[in-house]
Design a protein around this motif. Structure first.
Motif, PDB file in Angstrom:
ATOM      1  N   THR A 193      -0.353  11.587 -21.727  1.00 33.66           N
ATOM      2  CA  THR A 193      -0.254  11.222 -20.087  1.00 33.66           C
ATOM      3  C   THR A 193       1.193  11.229 -19.852  1.00 33.66           C
ATOM      4  OG1 THR A 193       0.604   8.899 -20.979  1.00 33.66           O
ATOM      5  CG2 THR A 193      -1.589   9.694 -20.536  1.00 33.66           C
ATOM      6  N   GLU A 194       1.764  12.287 -20.408  1.00 33.08           N
ATOM      7  CA  GLU A 194       3.549  12.640 -19.558  1.00 33.08           C
ATOM      8  C   GLU A 194       3.199  13.218 -19.019  1.00 33.08           C
ATOM      9  OE1 GLU A 194       6.743  12.117 -23.500  1.00 33.08           O
ATOM     10  OE2 GLU A 194       5.265  13.914 -23.345  1.00 33.08           O
ATOM     11  N   ASP A 195       3.735  13.577 -17.559  1.00 35.33           N
ATOM     12  CA  ASP A 195       3.811  14.602 -16.671  1.00 35.33           C
ATOM     13  C   ASP A 195       5.088  14.697 -15.938  1.00 35.33           C
ATOM     14  OD1 ASP A 195       2.752  15.257 -14.057  1.00 35.33           O
ATOM     15  OD2 ASP A 195       3.610  13.666 -12.779  1.00 35.33           O
ATOM     16  N   LYS A 196       5.229  15.953 -15.256  1.00 31.89           N
ATOM     17  CA  LYS A 196       6.744  16.767 -14.633  1.00 31.89           C
ATOM     18  C   LYS A 196       5.974  17.244 -13.900  1.00 31.89           C
ATOM     19  CE  LYS A 196       9.282  17.100 -18.887  1.00 31.89           C
ATOM     20  NZ  LYS A 196      10.089  18.000 -19.831  1.00 31.89           N
ATOM     21  N   LEU A 197       5.232  17.231 -12.850  1.00 27.19           N
ATOM     22  CA  LEU A 197       4.169  17.773 -11.575  1.00 27.19           C
ATOM     23  C   LEU A 197       4.347  16.958 -10.748  1.00 27.19           C
ATOM     24  CD1 LEU A 197       1.585  19.687 -12.585  1.00 27.19           C
ATOM     25  CD2 LEU A 197       3.608  20.827 -12.455  1.00 27.19           C
ATOM     26  N   HIS A 198       4.170  15.436 -10.742  1.00 29.54           N
ATOM     27  CA  HIS A 198       4.146  14.760  -9.284  1.00 29.54           C
ATOM     28  C   HIS A 198       4.662  13.638  -9.932  1.00 29.54           C
ATOM     29  CE1 HIS A 198       0.481  12.432 -10.139  1.00 29.54           C
ATOM     30  NE2 HIS A 198       0.546  13.427 -11.942  1.00 29.54           N
ATOM     31  N   GLN A 199       4.626  12.338 -10.550  1.00 33.12           N
ATOM     32  CA  GLN A 199       4.916  11.068 -10.491  1.00 33.12           C
ATOM     33  C   GLN A 199       6.722  10.852 -10.424  1.00 33.12           C
ATOM     34  OE1 GLN A 199       1.707   8.595 -13.362  1.00 33.12           O
ATOM     35  NE2 GLN A 199       3.178   9.720 -14.496  1.00 33.12           N
TER      36      GLN A 199
ATOM     37  N   THR B 241       0.980  -1.116   0.510  1.00 28.85           N
ATOM     38  CA  THR B 241      -0.069  -0.112  -0.211  1.00 28.85           C
ATOM     39  C   THR B 241       0.845   1.021  -0.034  1.00 28.85           C
ATOM     40  OG1 THR B 241      -0.043   0.199   2.720  1.00 28.85           O
ATOM     41  CG2 THR B 241      -1.894  -0.879   0.830  1.00 28.85           C
ATOM     42  N   MET B 242      -0.490   2.499   0.158  1.00 30.59           N
ATOM     43  CA  MET B 242       1.089   3.993   0.064  1.00 30.59           C
ATOM     44  C   MET B 242       0.035   4.258   0.302  1.00 30.59           C
ATOM     45  SD  MET B 242       3.900   5.916  -1.138  1.00 30.59           S
ATOM     46  CE  MET B 242       4.278   7.282  -0.639  1.00 30.59           C
ATOM     47  N   SER B 243       0.714   5.742   1.843  1.00 37.33           N
ATOM     48  CA  SER B 243      -0.020   6.545   1.963  1.00 37.33           C
ATOM     49  C   SER B 243      -0.515   7.436   1.135  1.00 37.33           C
ATOM     50  CB  SER B 243       0.737   6.940   3.730  1.00 37.33           C
ATOM     51  OG  SER B 243      -0.763   8.377   3.477  1.00 37.33           O
ATOM     52  N   THR B 244      -1.841   8.073   1.040  1.00 38.07           N
ATOM     53  CA  THR B 244      -2.114   9.127   0.377  1.00 38.07           C
ATOM     54  C   THR B 244      -1.903  10.450   0.714  1.00 38.07           C
ATOM     55  OG1 THR B 244      -4.262   8.297  -1.055  1.00 38.07           O
ATOM     56  CG2 THR B 244      -3.796  10.533  -1.484  1.00 38.07           C
ATOM     57  N   SER B 245      -1.599  10.760   2.091  1.00 40.21           N
ATOM     58  CA  SER B 245      -0.859  11.926   2.812  1.00 40.21           C
ATOM     59  C   SER B 245       0.655  12.004   2.687  1.00 40.21           C
ATOM     60  CB  SER B 245      -1.343  12.031   3.355  1.00 40.21           C
ATOM     61  OG  SER B 245      -1.382  10.593   4.567  1.00 40.21           O
ATOM     62  N   ALA B 246       1.223  10.455   2.444  1.00 43.67           N
ATOM     63  CA  ALA B 246       2.830  10.367   2.819  1.00 43.67           C
ATOM     64  C   ALA B 246       3.138  10.777   0.817  1.00 43.67           C
ATOM     65  CB  ALA B 246       2.881   9.076   3.180  1.00 43.67           C
ATOM     66  N   ALA B 247       2.051  10.642   0.251  1.00 40.27           N
ATOM     67  CA  ALA B 247       3.017  10.520  -1.677  1.00 40.27           C
ATOM     68  C   ALA B 247       2.315  12.067  -1.653  1.00 40.27           C
ATOM     69  CB  ALA B 247       1.543   9.374  -2.166  1.00 40.27           C
ATOM     70  N   ARG B 248       1.349  12.211  -1.824  1.00 38.38           N
ATOM     71  CA  ARG B 248       0.698  13.988  -1.761  1.00 38.38           C
ATOM     72  C   ARG B 248       2.111  15.231  -1.183  1.00 38.38           C
ATOM     73  NH1 ARG B 248      -3.437  15.271  -3.479  1.00 38.38           N
ATOM     74  NH2 ARG B 248      -3.803  17.199  -3.163  1.00 38.38           N
ATOM     75  N   GLU B 249       2.998  14.476   0.326  1.00 32.81           N
ATOM     76  CA  GLU B 249       4.011  15.506   0.680  1.00 32.81           C
ATOM     77  C   GLU B 249       5.204  15.888  -0.409  1.00 32.81           C
ATOM     78  OE1 GLU B 249       4.500  13.768   4.642  1.00 32.81           O
ATOM     79  OE2 GLU B 249       2.165  15.453   4.960  1.00 32.81           O
ATOM     80  N   LEU B 250       5.121  14.185  -1.020  1.00 36.16           N
ATOM     81  CA  LEU B 250       6.528  14.372  -1.863  1.00 36.16           C
ATOM     82  C   LEU B 250       6.685  14.897  -2.834  1.00 36.16           C
ATOM     83  CD1 LEU B 250       7.432  10.495  -1.821  1.00 36.16           C
ATOM     84  CD2 LEU B 250       7.971  12.229  -0.624  1.00 36.16           C
TER      85      LEU B 250
ATOM     86  N   ARG C 141       9.588   1.963 -11.949  1.00 44.31           N
ATOM     87  CA  ARG C 141      10.080   0.849 -12.211  1.00 44.31           C
ATOM     88  C   ARG C 141       8.540   0.375 -13.271  1.00 44.31           C
ATOM     89  NH1 ARG C 141      12.967  -5.415 -10.841  1.00 44.31           N
ATOM     90  NH2 ARG C 141      13.107  -5.686 -12.965  1.00 44.31           N
ATOM     91  N   LEU C 142       7.460  -0.174 -13.096  1.00 45.71           N
ATOM     92  CA  LEU C 142       6.962  -0.730 -14.337  1.00 45.71           C
ATOM     93  C   LEU C 142       6.183   0.607 -15.272  1.00 45.71           C
ATOM     94  CD1 LEU C 142       4.874  -3.320 -14.556  1.00 45.71           C
ATOM     95  CD2 LEU C 142       2.860  -2.824 -12.908  1.00 45.71           C
ATOM     96  N   VAL C 143       5.571   1.275 -14.734  1.00 41.45           N
ATOM     97  CA  VAL C 143       5.790   2.625 -15.551  1.00 41.45           C
ATOM     98  C   VAL C 143       6.098   3.081 -16.709  1.00 41.45           C
ATOM     99  CG1 VAL C 143       5.636   4.479 -15.777  1.00 41.45           C
ATOM    100  CG2 VAL C 143       4.364   3.585 -13.839  1.00 41.45           C
TER     101      VAL C 143
ATOM    102  N   GLN D 112      10.582   7.868  -5.327  1.00 41.47           N
ATOM    103  CA  GLN D 112      11.091   7.333  -4.310  1.00 41.47           C
ATOM    104  C   GLN D 112      10.508   6.461  -3.627  1.00 41.47           C
ATOM    105  OE1 GLN D 112      13.089  10.760  -1.910  1.00 41.47           O
ATOM    106  NE2 GLN D 112      11.695  12.115  -3.241  1.00 41.47           N
ATOM    107  N   ALA D 113       9.943   6.400  -3.373  1.00 41.47           N
ATOM    108  CA  ALA D 113       8.546   6.619  -2.419  1.00 41.47           C
ATOM    109  C   ALA D 113       7.620   4.996  -2.945  1.00 41.47           C
ATOM    110  CB  ALA D 113       7.723   6.817  -1.670  1.00 41.47           C
ATOM    111  N   MET D 114       8.134   4.721  -3.954  1.00 40.34           N
ATOM    112  CA  MET D 114       7.839   3.917  -5.143  1.00 40.34           C
ATOM    113  C   MET D 114       8.210   2.987  -5.983  1.00 40.34           C
ATOM    114  SD  MET D 114       3.524   4.681  -4.993  1.00 40.34           S
ATOM    115  CE  MET D 114       3.425   6.482  -5.667  1.00 40.34           C
TER     116      MET D 114
END
Length: 318
Positions: A229-235, A185-194, A247-249, A240-242
């Motif tokens: 679907t390219e992105d430079k804001l968050h992924q 799993t991954m915490s949504t709040s933790a992911a948002r902080e990154l 790697r799969l993406v 680093q947390a996932m």
């Protein structure tokens, strides 16, 4: 007189709410897609103020079974917002939306509770679409997951001074979603902080262009999904947390599959431009990573959340 005294014991409603995937790559906190995985529940009023909860499926033995349960909190919030007293309820929930995997499980719980309240309050207070979206956003914190859970399809959500707004769009029939769900799993709040609070102008322009292109790709031109679907804001910041997710993406995109992180992760969403292509993506995933991924071949849900009268002897809808 309060609504609690107007709602007879034994009144019941049945609710069905779809999973969602938010962001879709470049549409950070803005775009969301409803998917054909569902939580289903029934809420029955009791003769006293008790709260009884049974949960099967996802979250069984893990989520609280008292008034702190998110569905119950959403029901209570709706009643309070309408100036009504919540009656005692028995909640029976069967969940299939994975928890903590970036498929909108908390948004679905919020929407489920609000729709249950809508059904119970029918005939006394009307909870319309705008009110439901406002209450759901207040509870969830942002509208990108709750909008597609409420309304289905592809949704664009934004904030106005008077509250959240959304627009539903129909997805091109050639778009075939595939979600890879891991065991972790991954915490949504933790992911948002990154994700950074500020980005460069170049990155902002990049994502604006890709978000606009993504609307065209999903509604008219699926062949544009890779670029869209390219992105430079968050992924990249969350990678680093996932690491397994990243790697799969990257492996999928290297082979031409429009793969993105689903919501805050760690699931991976592939927006394939045909059923055959997602079969190839599923086969590729088994070769490029040692992490076991459950491949869900899904459809876009077009109805969103529904509620109907479930009282014995009734066939009515609210």
């Amino acid at each position: 007189m309060t609504a609690a005294s107007l709602i007879a014991p034994g009144r019941a409603v049945a609710v069905r709410v779809p999973a969602t995937s938010a962001n879709l790559g470049p549409g950070f906190d803005t775009l969301g897609l409803a998917l054909s995985v569902y939580d289903e529940l029934t809420v029955t009023t009791l003769p006293d103020r008790r709260v009884e909860i049974t949960v099967t499926g996802e979250g069984e033995g893990e989520v609280p079974t008292d008034a702190s349960h998110l569905v119950v909190r959403a029901i209570a919030y709706a009643f309070e917002s309408c100036g009504r007293q919540m009656p005692g309820i028995h909640l029976s929930a069967h969940n299939t939306i994975p928890h903590g995997r970036g498929m909108g499980s908390s948004g679905a719980a919020v929407v489920a509770g609000l729709l249950a309240a809508k059904g119970l309050l029918a005939g006394d207070v009307e909870l319309g679409p705008s009110m439901l979206l406002r209450l759901a956003t207040e509870l969830e914190g942002h509208p990108d997951n709750v909008a597609p859970a409420l309304f289905g399809g592809l949704t664009i959500a934004w904030m106005e001074p008077d509250g959240p707004q959304s627009k539903k769009l129909l997805v091109h029939r050639g778009v075939s979603p595939l979600v890879f769900v891991p065991g972790f799993t991954m915490s949504t709040s933790a992911a948002r902080e990154l994700a950074p609070l500020q980005v460069t102008r170049e990155d902002a322009v990049f994502n604006v262009s890709r978000s606009a292109l993504l609307i065209a790709a999903l509604t008219q031109s699926p062949e544009l999904l890779m670029a869209a679907t390219e992105d430079k804001l968050h992924q990249s910041y969350r990678a680093q947390a996932m690491p397994e997710t990243d790697r799969l993406v990257q492996s999928l995109r290297a082979e031409g599959f429009a793969a993105v992180v689903s919501g805050a992760g760690p699931s991976v969403l592939v927006l394939a431009d045909g059923p055959g292509k997602r079969l190839a993506a599923a086969e590729l995933a088994t070769r490029v990573t040692d992490t076991p991924w459950e491949a869900l071949m899904l459809a876009v849900d077009v109805r969103g959340g529904t509620v109907r009268d479930y009282t014995e002897g009734s066939t009515g809808y609210s």
